[in-house]
Design an enzyme around this catalytic site. Structure first.
Site, mmCIF file in Angstrom:
data_model
loop_
_atom_site.group_PDB
_atom_site.id
_atom_site.type_symbol
_atom_site.label_atom_id
_atom_site.label_comp_id
_atom_site.label_asym_id
_atom_site.label_seq_id
_atom_site.Cartn_x
_atom_site.Cartn_y
_atom_site.Cartn_z
ATOM 1 N N ASP A 135 0.848 -1.195 0.000
ATOM 2 C CA ASP A 135 0.000 0.000 0.000
ATOM 3 C C ASP A 135 0.880 1.241 0.000
ATOM 4 O OD1 ASP A 135 -2.172 1.958 0.723
ATOM 5 O OD2 ASP A 135 -3.281 0.127 1.132
ATOM 6 N N VAL B 266 -20.224 -2.097 -0.893
ATOM 7 C CA VAL B 266 -19.898 -2.450 0.484
ATOM 8 C C VAL B 266 -19.748 -1.161 1.283
ATOM 9 C CG1 VAL B 266 -18.261 -3.666 1.982
ATOM 10 C CG2 VAL B 266 -18.697 -4.509 -0.342
ATOM 11 N N ASP C 173 3.311 1.747 -4.673
ATOM 12 C CA ASP C 173 2.493 2.563 -5.568
ATOM 13 C C ASP C 173 2.254 1.699 -6.800
ATOM 14 O OD1 ASP C 173 1.455 4.241 -7.518
ATOM 15 O OD2 ASP C 173 2.985 5.792 -7.290
ATOM 16 N N VAL C 174 1.019 1.235 -6.971
ATOM 17 C CA VAL C 174 0.753 0.249 -8.022
ATOM 18 C C VAL C 174 0.946 0.795 -9.432
ATOM 19 C CG1 VAL C 174 -0.792 -1.136 -6.588
ATOM 20 C CG2 VAL C 174 -1.753 0.713 -8.006
ATOM 21 N N TYR D 60 -15.091 5.201 -13.897
ATOM 22 C CA TYR D 60 -14.808 4.065 -13.020
ATOM 23 C C TYR D 60 -15.285 2.764 -13.654
ATOM 24 C CZ TYR D 60 -14.907 1.172 -8.760
ATOM 25 O OH TYR D 60 -14.730 0.174 -7.828
ATOM 26 N N ASN E 287 -6.057 -5.522 -5.528
ATOM 27 C CA ASN E 287 -7.236 -4.873 -4.965
ATOM 28 C C ASN E 287 -7.190 -3.346 -5.034
ATOM 29 O OD1 ASN E 287 -9.570 -4.501 -2.938
ATOM 30 N ND2 ASN E 287 -7.829 -3.582 -1.870
ATOM 31 N N LYS F 200 -13.003 -0.575 -14.588
ATOM 32 C CA LYS F 200 -13.265 -1.896 -14.016
ATOM 33 C C LYS F 200 -13.661 -2.908 -15.098
ATOM 34 C CE LYS F 200 -12.215 -1.225 -9.733
ATOM 35 N NZ LYS F 200 -11.090 -1.957 -9.103
ATOM 36 N N THR G 56 -17.734 0.384 2.978
ATOM 37 C CA THR G 56 -16.393 0.861 3.300
ATOM 38 C C THR G 56 -16.361 2.369 3.084
ATOM 39 O OG1 THR G 56 -15.700 0.500 1.018
ATOM 40 C CG2 THR G 56 -15.340 -1.314 2.577
#
Length: 267
Positions: A39, A196, A65-66, A161, A92, A165, A198
């Protein structure tokens, strides 16, 4: 031994500091895997790793950092060195920026493409390179990408978004084909989480109200529940258990799929 037992396996979970990622890392550890948290949030990431480690699981943290190819190379190498291999990779990490199409900010879309598409693709790249027979881990394994129900339904204010995805879903299938045909021994799948509660999920509901699409965040959530045959929001555990399934021998003949974990919303 249960087919869901992950004892002896080593996992790297991106975006694992909080939310879905933290839940997925915890579930993998509970199933017996050693887990590395990757992360950009160092403090939160280390706290999550420490919390999971208190259960007796082997855990660690690596700053990742992806969107950075060099970060990925270093994170995978650190996982192999510290945990002793890499058998499971969970892509994720992701971001969502809501906007009506008429108000799209190109920089916001570019940022989502960088994190959600490029970040996942680089993860698949380094996961396959490490898990294939000639790789540093070399025992095959499982890569699980996190797409979204947004890839399967039309919902206002998430065009960018949804596009990113949907791309995650397509790259999953291509990677599964390449891995199979080239004998890498790596299964590649993705899940489509539903909404969800979150920080990201609740933020989306708040955005819907701010954009005038619903009178309140609660009304937006209520309509999502109304569109869901099982009649509730998703829970972190719902998504985490699906990841454990796809990582386990229970899914040993499963590759290239997109698994909806959305209560039927996207059917």
């Amino acid at each position: 031994m249960s087919v869901f037992d992950l004892s002896g396996r080593k996992a790297l979970v991106t975006g694992g500091a909080q939310g879905l990622g933290a839940g997925m890392a915890e579930a993998l550890a509970r199933a017996g895997a050693a887990v590395m948290i990757g992360d950009v949030q160092e403090g939160a990431g280390k706290e999550t790793a420490d919390a999971i480690g208190k259960s007796g699981a082997t855990t660690g943290f690596v700053k990742l950092d992806v969107t950075s190819d060099s970060d990925w190379e270093a994170a995978v190498a650190a996982t192999v060195q510290e945990l002793g291999g890499l058998d499971i990779l969970v892509n994720n990490a992701g971001i969502e920026i809501s906007a009506l199409i008429v108000d799209i900010d190109p920089d916001d879309v570019r940022r989502m493409c960088e994190v959600n598409i490029l970040g996942s693709l680089l993860g698949v790249k380094h996961g396959l390179r490490t898990m294939r027979p000639e790789g540093a881990a070399g025992k095959g394994g499982s890569i699980i990408n996190v797409s979204s129900v947004a890839a399967t339904i039309a919902f206002p204010a998430i065009a960018g978004y949804s596009a990113t995805k949907s791309a995650v879903d397509r790259m999953t299938k291509v990677a599964a084909q390449e891995s199979g045909k080239l004998g890498y021994g790596v299964r590649v799948n993705c899940i489509y989480p539903g909404l969800v509660a979150t920080d990201m999920g609740l933020g989306l509901a708040s955005d819907m109200a701010k954009l005038g699409l619903w009178p309140s965040p609660e009304a937006a959530v209520g309509d999502v529940i109304g569109l869901t045959p099982l009649g509730r929001l998703g829970e972190v555990a719902d998504m985490a258990d699906a990841v454990v399934f796809l990582a386990s021998d229970a899914a040993r003949f499963v590759t290239g799929i997109g698994l909806p974990v959305d209560g039927g919303m996207g059917m």
